[in-house]
Write an enzyme that holds these catalytic residues in place. Structure first.
Site, mmCIF file in Angstrom:
data_model
loop_
_atom_site.group_PDB
_atom_site.id
_atom_site.type_symbol
_atom_site.label_atom_id
_atom_site.label_comp_id
_atom_site.label_asym_id
_atom_site.label_seq_id
_atom_site.Cartn_x
_atom_site.Cartn_y
_atom_site.Cartn_z
ATOM 1 N N ARG A 107 32.307 37.368 93.788
ATOM 2 C CA ARG A 107 33.508 37.538 94.817
ATOM 3 C C ARG A 107 34.743 37.286 93.976
ATOM 4 O O ARG A 107 35.695 37.387 94.421
ATOM 5 C CB ARG A 107 33.446 36.282 95.563
ATOM 6 C CG ARG A 107 33.171 36.805 96.817
ATOM 7 C CD ARG A 107 33.110 35.535 97.781
ATOM 8 N NE ARG A 107 33.478 35.490 99.124
ATOM 9 C CZ ARG A 107 32.531 35.661 99.942
ATOM 10 N NH1 ARG A 107 31.231 35.500 99.751
ATOM 11 N NH2 ARG A 107 32.798 35.684 101.505
ATOM 12 N N ARG B 124 40.166 33.562 104.827
ATOM 13 C CA ARG B 124 39.174 34.019 104.026
ATOM 14 C C ARG B 124 39.877 35.562 103.794
ATOM 15 O O ARG B 124 39.491 36.254 102.589
ATOM 16 C CB ARG B 124 37.934 34.208 105.088
ATOM 17 C CG ARG B 124 37.313 33.038 105.098
ATOM 18 C CD ARG B 124 36.399 33.120 106.464
ATOM 19 N NE ARG B 124 35.353 33.884 106.282
ATOM 20 C CZ ARG B 124 34.676 34.379 107.463
ATOM 21 N NH1 ARG B 124 34.947 33.877 108.816
ATOM 22 N NH2 ARG B 124 33.578 35.267 107.132
ATOM 23 N N ARG C 274 29.925 30.806 114.069
ATOM 24 C CA ARG C 274 30.096 30.327 112.983
ATOM 25 C C ARG C 274 31.499 29.330 112.777
ATOM 26 O O ARG C 274 32.609 30.027 113.289
ATOM 27 C CB ARG C 274 29.957 31.077 111.799
ATOM 28 C CG ARG C 274 28.968 31.295 111.018
ATOM 29 C CD ARG C 274 28.704 32.311 110.104
ATOM 30 N NE ARG C 274 29.823 32.640 109.151
ATOM 31 C CZ ARG C 274 29.701 33.472 108.047
ATOM 32 N NH1 ARG C 274 28.683 34.516 108.117
ATOM 33 N NH2 ARG C 274 30.566 33.613 107.270
ATOM 34 N N LYS D 98 28.354 43.353 105.919
ATOM 35 C CA LYS D 98 27.491 43.509 104.592
ATOM 36 C C LYS D 98 26.203 42.802 104.982
ATOM 37 O O LYS D 98 25.228 43.373 104.687
ATOM 38 C CB LYS D 98 28.170 42.457 103.675
ATOM 39 C CG LYS D 98 29.505 43.016 103.265
ATOM 40 C CD LYS D 98 30.115 41.961 101.808
ATOM 41 C CE LYS D 98 30.280 40.551 102.358
ATOM 42 N NZ LYS D 98 31.367 40.503 103.339
HETATM 43 P P1 AP5 Z 1 28.143 40.833 109.335
HETATM 44 O O1 AP5 Z 1 27.043 41.499 108.921
HETATM 45 O O2 AP5 Z 1 27.953 39.544 109.617
HETATM 46 O O3 AP5 Z 1 29.490 40.777 108.205
HETATM 47 P P2 AP5 Z 1 29.750 40.347 106.763
HETATM 48 O O4 AP5 Z 1 30.484 41.122 105.986
HETATM 49 O O5 AP5 Z 1 28.187 39.707 106.208
HETATM 50 O O6 AP5 Z 1 30.537 39.025 107.107
HETATM 51 P P3 AP5 Z 1 30.609 37.517 106.518
HETATM 52 O O7 AP5 Z 1 31.473 36.794 107.502
HETATM 53 O O8 AP5 Z 1 29.201 36.835 106.732
HETATM 54 O O9 AP5 Z 1 30.896 37.621 105.071
HETATM 55 P P4 AP5 Z 1 31.590 36.502 104.117
HETATM 56 O O10 AP5 Z 1 31.842 37.501 103.106
HETATM 57 O O11 AP5 Z 1 32.981 35.991 104.717
HETATM 58 O O12 AP5 Z 1 30.604 35.439 104.465
HETATM 59 P P5 AP5 Z 1 29.679 34.555 103.423
HETATM 60 O O13 AP5 Z 1 28.655 34.131 104.291
HETATM 61 O O14 AP5 Z 1 29.442 35.562 102.350
HETATM 62 O O15 AP5 Z 1 29.090 41.265 110.716
HETATM 63 C C1 AP5 Z 1 29.907 40.875 111.306
HETATM 64 C C2 AP5 Z 1 29.945 40.876 112.666
HETATM 65 O O16 AP5 Z 1 30.102 42.374 112.873
HETATM 66 C C3 AP5 Z 1 28.475 40.573 113.377
HETATM 67 O O17 AP5 Z 1 28.631 40.191 114.786
HETATM 68 C C4 AP5 Z 1 27.693 41.927 113.393
HETATM 69 O O18 AP5 Z 1 26.783 42.112 114.592
HETATM 70 C C5 AP5 Z 1 29.089 43.056 113.614
HETATM 71 N N1 AP5 Z 1 28.928 44.288 112.954
HETATM 72 C C6 AP5 Z 1 28.325 44.483 111.966
HETATM 73 N N2 AP5 Z 1 28.388 45.809 111.696
HETATM 74 C C7 AP5 Z 1 28.737 46.701 112.738
HETATM 75 C C8 AP5 Z 1 29.413 47.795 112.997
HETATM 76 N N3 AP5 Z 1 28.921 48.892 112.145
HETATM 77 N N4 AP5 Z 1 29.564 48.172 114.312
HETATM 78 C C9 AP5 Z 1 29.984 47.142 115.156
HETATM 79 N N5 AP5 Z 1 29.771 45.927 114.823
HETATM 80 C C10 AP5 Z 1 29.157 45.479 113.608
HETATM 81 O O19 AP5 Z 1 30.554 33.634 102.907
HETATM 82 C C11 AP5 Z 1 31.097 32.436 103.532
HETATM 83 C C12 AP5 Z 1 31.908 31.450 102.823
HETATM 84 O O20 AP5 Z 1 31.203 30.986 101.706
HETATM 85 C C13 AP5 Z 1 33.017 32.085 102.028
HETATM 86 O O21 AP5 Z 1 34.161 32.021 102.855
HETATM 87 C C14 AP5 Z 1 32.950 31.039 100.936
HETATM 88 O O22 AP5 Z 1 33.658 29.919 101.359
HETATM 89 C C15 AP5 Z 1 31.811 30.819 100.649
HETATM 90 N N6 AP5 Z 1 31.100 31.682 99.541
HETATM 91 C C16 AP5 Z 1 29.974 32.475 99.652
HETATM 92 N N7 AP5 Z 1 29.764 33.031 98.518
HETATM 93 C C17 AP5 Z 1 30.817 32.839 97.717
HETATM 94 C C18 AP5 Z 1 31.309 33.232 96.312
HETATM 95 N N8 AP5 Z 1 30.447 34.233 95.796
HETATM 96 N N9 AP5 Z 1 32.211 32.695 95.651
HETATM 97 C C19 AP5 Z 1 32.921 31.739 96.336
HETATM 98 N N10 AP5 Z 1 32.644 31.445 97.529
HETATM 99 C C20 AP5 Z 1 31.819 31.821 98.296
#
Ligand code: AP5
Length: 265
Positions: A137, A220, A209, A58
């Site tokens: 979420r 997660r 991370r 994402k």
């Molecule tokens: P990346 O683009 O980083 O993936 P992502 O979907 O953004 O993954 P996240 O881990 O950031 O999502 P998340 O939802 O767990 O984290 P968030 O920060 O929101 O890509 C991943 C990897 O793959 C990278 O290395 C990239 O280079 C590679 N890649 C990408 N596309 C590719 C492709 N096509 N081919 C090959 N490789 C590729 O949340 C973190 C924490 O915050 C949560 O666990 C929770 O505790 C809290 N939180 C955040 N928002 C909320 C909410 N709304 N409600 C409750 N808790 C929340």
């Protein structure tokens, strides 16, 4: 994710690149902070939610879409990570509880997340549009978002839901490296930096991370299945859902997304 750096916007309608900068001070710091360099306003502001499991890509897609649509990528995870690196004295009890939950891979409470987003409603009204990444979420967050948008006289254009088999998701998470300084995202094999361990954009050190450890990843994924997956049906029923296969390169996924958005009009 990603930093506040300058990127080129390429608008489909004009097929012409345009320099655009996303400061995101207002989103990251909230309250009364303002972006120092407000983004150039695109001809059409896009207001999108990006849905999908942790690690599906994402944040990567938000950066690519931001470059071509001009909309600002807004991640709730980035707010928590910024708070984590802030001075302890400036962190509230609610934020400390949120950061503990995040470290374990659990969701932060709806109450805390919604308070942060409401405080940043200005970003949702921004004329440049937005790409919400990681919010909503839960169903409660989704319903609250729609009320908040209606109150601010803006509407969603679409909800883009990325789908990928779990083994590929885990490989993406395990190889992810993030710049400690500008937050740009790399992958050790699929998007490697030019110099190992060093950010291409700002020269900062690349780190893994804390919540990308195997035990946090399991928590997660379970939280995603239980709380977030049902949002696809919620938004489908409202006629907003676009489902995009997330296999292949980031550029392939981006092309699929922009084609689906174009087809939607
Ligand atoms: P990346 O683009 O980083 O993936 P992502 O979907 O953004 O993954 P996240 O881990 O950031 O999502 P998340 O939802 O767990 O984290 P968030 O920060 O929101 O890509 C991943 C990897 O793959 C990278 O290395 C990239 O280079 C590679 N890649 C990408 N596309 C590719 C492709 N096509 N081919 C090959 N490789 C590729 O949340 C973190 C924490 O915050 C949560 O666990 C929770 O505790 C809290 N939180 C955040 N928002 C909320 C909410 N709304 N409600 C409750 N808790 C929340």
């Amino acid at each position: 994710m990603g930093g506040a750096g300058k990127v080129f916007q390429w608008h489909w309608a004009t097929a012409r690149p345009m320099s655009i900068a996303h400061d995101r001070t207002a989103w990251i710091k909230g309250a009364d902070d303002l972006c120092h360099t407000p983004a150039a306003k695109p001809a059409r502001p896009y207001r999108l939610v990006l849905l999908g499991a942790p690690g599906v890509g994402k944040g990567t897609q938000a950066e690519l879409l931001s470059e071509c649509l001009g909309a600002c990528p807004l991640s709730t995870g980035d707010i928590f990570r910024a708070a984590k690196s802030a001075d302890d004295c400036g962190t509230s009890d609610a934020m400390r509880t949120a950061l503990d939950a995040m470290r374990r891979g659990e969701l932060v409470s709806d109450e805390t997340v919604l308070a942060l987003v409401v405080e940043r409603a200005r970003c949702l009204r921004c004329g440049g549009g937005f790409l919400l990444d990681g919010f909503p979420r839960t169903l409660a967050q989704a319903r609250a978002l729609l009320v908040l948008l209606a109150t601010n006289n803006v509407a969603l254009d679409a909800v883009v839901s990325y789908e990928l088999p779990i083994d590929q998701i885990v490989a993406r998470l395990a190889g992810r490296r993030t710049c400690g300084k500008c937050k740009a995202v790399f992958h050790v094999t699929s998007r490697p930096p030019r110099a190992e361990g060093v950010c291409d954009h700002c020269g900062g050190a690349l780190i893994q991370r804390e919540d990308d450890r195997p035990e946090s990843i399991r928590v997660r994924m379970a939280a995603y299945e239980e709380n977030t997956r049902p949002l696809a049906e919620f938004f489908r029923a409202k006629g907003l859902l676009l489902t995009i296969p997330a296999a292949g390169s980031a550029e392939d996924v981006h092309m699929r997304t922009t084609s689906a958005l174009r087809a939607r009009g």
